[in-house]
Write an enzyme that holds these catalytic residues in place. Structure first.
Site, PDB file in Angstrom:
ATOM      1  N   CYS A 113       0.816  -1.235   0.000  1.00  0.00           N
ATOM      2  CA  CYS A 113       0.000   0.000   0.000  1.00  0.00           C
ATOM      3  C   CYS A 113       0.841   1.272   0.000  1.00  0.00           C
ATOM      4  CB  CYS A 113      -0.938   0.014   1.203  1.00  0.00           C
ATOM      5  SG  CYS A 113      -2.038  -1.404   1.237  1.00  0.00           S
ATOM      6  N   HIS A 253      -3.396   7.355   2.269  1.00  0.00           N
ATOM      7  CA  HIS A 253      -3.787   6.020   1.807  1.00  0.00           C
ATOM      8  C   HIS A 253      -5.110   5.683   2.495  1.00  0.00           C
ATOM      9  CE1 HIS A 253      -4.025   1.876   0.968  1.00  0.00           C
ATOM     10  NE2 HIS A 253      -3.700   1.476   2.185  1.00  0.00           N
ATOM     11  N   ASN A 283     -10.103  -0.222   0.256  1.00  0.00           N
ATOM     12  CA  ASN A 283      -8.654  -0.103   0.215  1.00  0.00           C
ATOM     13  C   ASN A 283      -8.155  -0.651  -1.126  1.00  0.00           C
ATOM     14  OD1 ASN A 283      -5.899  -0.386   0.517  1.00  0.00           O
ATOM     15  ND2 ASN A 283      -5.995  -1.335   2.535  1.00  0.00           N
TER      16      ASN A 283
HETATM   17  N1  COA Z   1     -17.846  -8.573  10.090  1.00  0.00           N
HETATM   18  C1  COA Z   1     -18.219  -8.801  11.342  1.00  0.00           C
HETATM   19  N2  COA Z   1     -17.347  -9.084  12.328  1.00  0.00           N
HETATM   20  C2  COA Z   1     -16.040  -9.103  11.999  1.00  0.00           C
HETATM   21  C3  COA Z   1     -15.585  -8.856  10.687  1.00  0.00           C
HETATM   22  C4  COA Z   1     -16.550  -8.588   9.712  1.00  0.00           C
HETATM   23  N3  COA Z   1     -16.214  -8.343   8.447  1.00  0.00           N
HETATM   24  N4  COA Z   1     -14.237  -8.946  10.679  1.00  0.00           N
HETATM   25  C5  COA Z   1     -13.866  -9.226  11.924  1.00  0.00           C
HETATM   26  N5  COA Z   1     -14.941  -9.337  12.736  1.00  0.00           N
HETATM   27  C6  COA Z   1     -14.994  -9.645  14.166  1.00  0.00           C
HETATM   28  C7  COA Z   1     -13.758 -10.370  14.631  1.00  0.00           C
HETATM   29  O1  COA Z   1     -13.876 -11.766  14.405  1.00  0.00           O
HETATM   30  C8  COA Z   1     -13.751 -10.038  16.103  1.00  0.00           C
HETATM   31  O2  COA Z   1     -14.669 -10.874  16.753  1.00  0.00           O
HETATM   32  P1  COA Z   1     -14.351 -11.442  18.233  1.00  0.00           P
HETATM   33  O3  COA Z   1     -14.239 -10.232  19.104  1.00  0.00           O
HETATM   34  O4  COA Z   1     -15.546 -12.274  18.500  1.00  0.00           O
HETATM   35  O5  COA Z   1     -13.078 -12.200  18.104  1.00  0.00           O
HETATM   36  C9  COA Z   1     -14.300  -8.614  16.147  1.00  0.00           C
HETATM   37  O6  COA Z   1     -14.988  -8.423  14.899  1.00  0.00           O
HETATM   38  C10 COA Z   1     -13.235  -7.559  16.320  1.00  0.00           C
HETATM   39  O7  COA Z   1     -12.184  -7.823  15.407  1.00  0.00           O
HETATM   40  P2  COA Z   1     -10.924  -6.867  15.280  1.00  0.00           P
HETATM   41  O8  COA Z   1      -9.981  -7.428  14.263  1.00  0.00           O
HETATM   42  O9  COA Z   1     -10.365  -6.585  16.658  1.00  0.00           O
HETATM   43  O10 COA Z   1     -11.644  -5.547  14.732  1.00  0.00           O
HETATM   44  P3  COA Z   1     -11.027  -4.130  14.472  1.00  0.00           P
HETATM   45  O11 COA Z   1     -11.802  -3.107  15.181  1.00  0.00           O
HETATM   46  O12 COA Z   1      -9.541  -4.124  14.632  1.00  0.00           O
HETATM   47  O13 COA Z   1     -11.333  -3.914  12.915  1.00  0.00           O
HETATM   48  C11 COA Z   1     -10.125  -4.015  10.836  1.00  0.00           C
HETATM   49  C12 COA Z   1     -10.776  -4.810  11.956  1.00  0.00           C
HETATM   50  C13 COA Z   1      -9.468  -5.001   9.876  1.00  0.00           C
HETATM   51  C14 COA Z   1     -11.181  -3.218  10.135  1.00  0.00           C
HETATM   52  C15 COA Z   1      -9.055  -3.060  11.413  1.00  0.00           C
HETATM   53  O14 COA Z   1      -8.265  -3.729  12.352  1.00  0.00           O
HETATM   54  C16 COA Z   1      -8.166  -2.442  10.381  1.00  0.00           C
HETATM   55  O15 COA Z   1      -8.563  -1.674   9.552  1.00  0.00           O
HETATM   56  N6  COA Z   1      -6.845  -2.741  10.453  1.00  0.00           N
HETATM   57  C17 COA Z   1      -5.820  -2.083   9.700  1.00  0.00           C
HETATM   58  C18 COA Z   1      -5.900  -2.358   8.250  1.00  0.00           C
HETATM   59  C19 COA Z   1      -4.715  -1.742   7.609  1.00  0.00           C
HETATM   60  O16 COA Z   1      -4.375  -0.619   7.876  1.00  0.00           O
HETATM   61  N7  COA Z   1      -4.019  -2.502   6.794  1.00  0.00           N
HETATM   62  C20 COA Z   1      -2.750  -2.063   6.321  1.00  0.00           C
HETATM   63  C21 COA Z   1      -2.853  -1.164   5.207  1.00  0.00           C
HETATM   64  S1  COA Z   1      -3.252  -2.009   3.758  1.00  0.00           S
END
Ligand code: COA
Length: 326
Positions: A113, A253, A283
């Site tokens: 990215c 980004h 993204n």
């Molecule tokens: N729908 C519903 N629930 C979901 C889900 C979805 N699409 N994806 C994950 N969950 C659940 C998980 O299983 C977890 O459940 P649990 O608590 O029962 O284990 C819960 O939601 C929380 O998951 P978590 O990963 O802690 O959520 P988050 O608030 O961190 O959000 C992202 C997840 C991926 C949106 C976030 O972490 C993110 O954007 N990360 C950075 C991405 C990034 O910058 N990438 C690099 C650049 S490319």
């Protein structure tokens, strides 16, 4: 003073829209969860047979038109991508042929990215060293082919698209003022595709184990991203002796709306000064910044001499910032 200046932009997204409601039919998720946690409402997905180079070609064509130059004028084509049509030839070479840019050297920049800002830095160095005059830099991805549509933690995040800029050698104060790049290979396991390279070439077993798809530890990646972006933005400001209030537009980004908001808050910038496209496109990795830049240019949001701050974070891990005097 010789500067590398962006003189034309273009972008392209596939026509097919996949909404959060569409994804609700594939995995256990909801529009509410996706919107609240990421800010994404829908994303574009390439049609069958439509490849990364097709998207790159369309975006490049528009950027060249905006710059008022022909493909034959190009000295160099740089493509930032993690999803090339093939491992070999490079996407740069495929695009060079599609554009019939016979004079141009071409290669890919591989920094996930952060790839577009890495590419900007490479273009800047080639122009400052007087090696090239006309450079096409493209960020293009078809991540839809590399996400696991059965994995709700990743398939909701990514989309396809391409953005392109023409960068020229210019005398004056306008152009790329700085680019700061960072990497930390020790954190490579936060965001990666396990198979398909020399470590795990494709076999029935790697396919059966779904090892050719993107894996991400989202929550850990999120925390590292916010910290790293704060540092690399600070580095750009200090290097250029610029205060946050002097920045006219932040072009981040587009990985997560909460990361974008955290950066705007840190810089004390209202969201009107931030280009946000994540709701429509998700993204798009290396394509997100040039797509956002082109959208801002065409909407008349950027004036001559405006100061733009670009920042990105991605797999590798990699992160980067650039300051541009438009
Ligand atoms: N729908 C519903 N629930 C979901 C889900 C979805 N699409 N994806 C994950 N969950 C659940 C998980 O299983 C977890 O459940 P649990 O608590 O029962 O284990 C819960 O939601 C929380 O998951 P978590 O990963 O802690 O959520 P988050 O608030 O961190 O959000 C992202 C997840 C991926 C949106 C976030 O972490 C993110 O954007 N990360 C950075 C991405 C990034 O910058 N990438 C690099 C650049 S490319």
């Amino acid at each position: 003073m010789i500067k590398a200046r962006i003189v034309g932009t273009g972008s392209y997204v596939p026509k097919k829209v996949v909404t959060n409601h569409d994804i609700e039919k594939l995995v256990d998720t909801s529009d509410e969860w996706i919107m609240e946690r990421t800010g994404i409402k829908e994303r574009r997905v390439a049609e069958r047979g439509q490849t990364t180079s097709d998207l790159a070609y369309e975006a490049s064509h528009k950027a060249l038109k905006a710059a008022g130059i022909a493909p034959g004028d190009l000295d160099l084509i740089l493509v930032a991508t993690t999803t090339p049509d093939t491992i070999m030839p490079s996407l740069g070479c495929v695009l060079q042929e599609k554009l019939r840019a016979k004079k141009a050297a071409a290669f890919d920049v591989y920094a996930a990215c952060s790839g577009f800002i890495y590419g900007l830095s490479v273009a800047n160095a080639f122009i400052k060293s007087d090696t090239y005059t006309n450079i096409l830099l493209v960020g293009a991805e078809t991540l839809s082919r590399f996400v696991d549509w059965e994995d709700r933690t990743t398939c909701v995040l990514f989309g396809d698209g391409a953005g392109a800029v023409v960068i020229q050698r210019h005398a004056g104060k306008r152009g790329i003022l700085s680019a700061h790049l960072h990497s930390d290979g020790a954190l490579g396991n936060l965001l990666y595709v396990p198979a398909g390279g020399a470590l795990h070439p494709p076999t029935h077993d790697t396919i059966h184990k779904r090892m050719h798809y993107i894996k991400m530890k989202g929550n850990e990646t999120f925390k590292v991203a916010v910290r790293a972006l704060e540092d690399v933005v600070q580095e750009a400001l200090e290097h250029n002796k610029v205060k946050p209030e002097e920045i006219d537009l932040l072009v981040p980004h587009q990985a997560n709306m909460r990361i974008i908001q955290a950066m705007a808050k840190r810089l004390n910038m209202p969201l009107e000064k931030v280009v946000i496209t994540i709701e429509k496109y998700g993204n798009t990795s290396a394509a997100s910044i040039p797509m956002a830049l082109d959208e801002a240019v065409r909407a008349g949001r950027i004036k001559d001499h405006d100061l733009l701050l670009l920042e990105a974070f991605g797999g590798g891990l990699t992160w980067a910032s650039a300051l541009v005097r438009w």
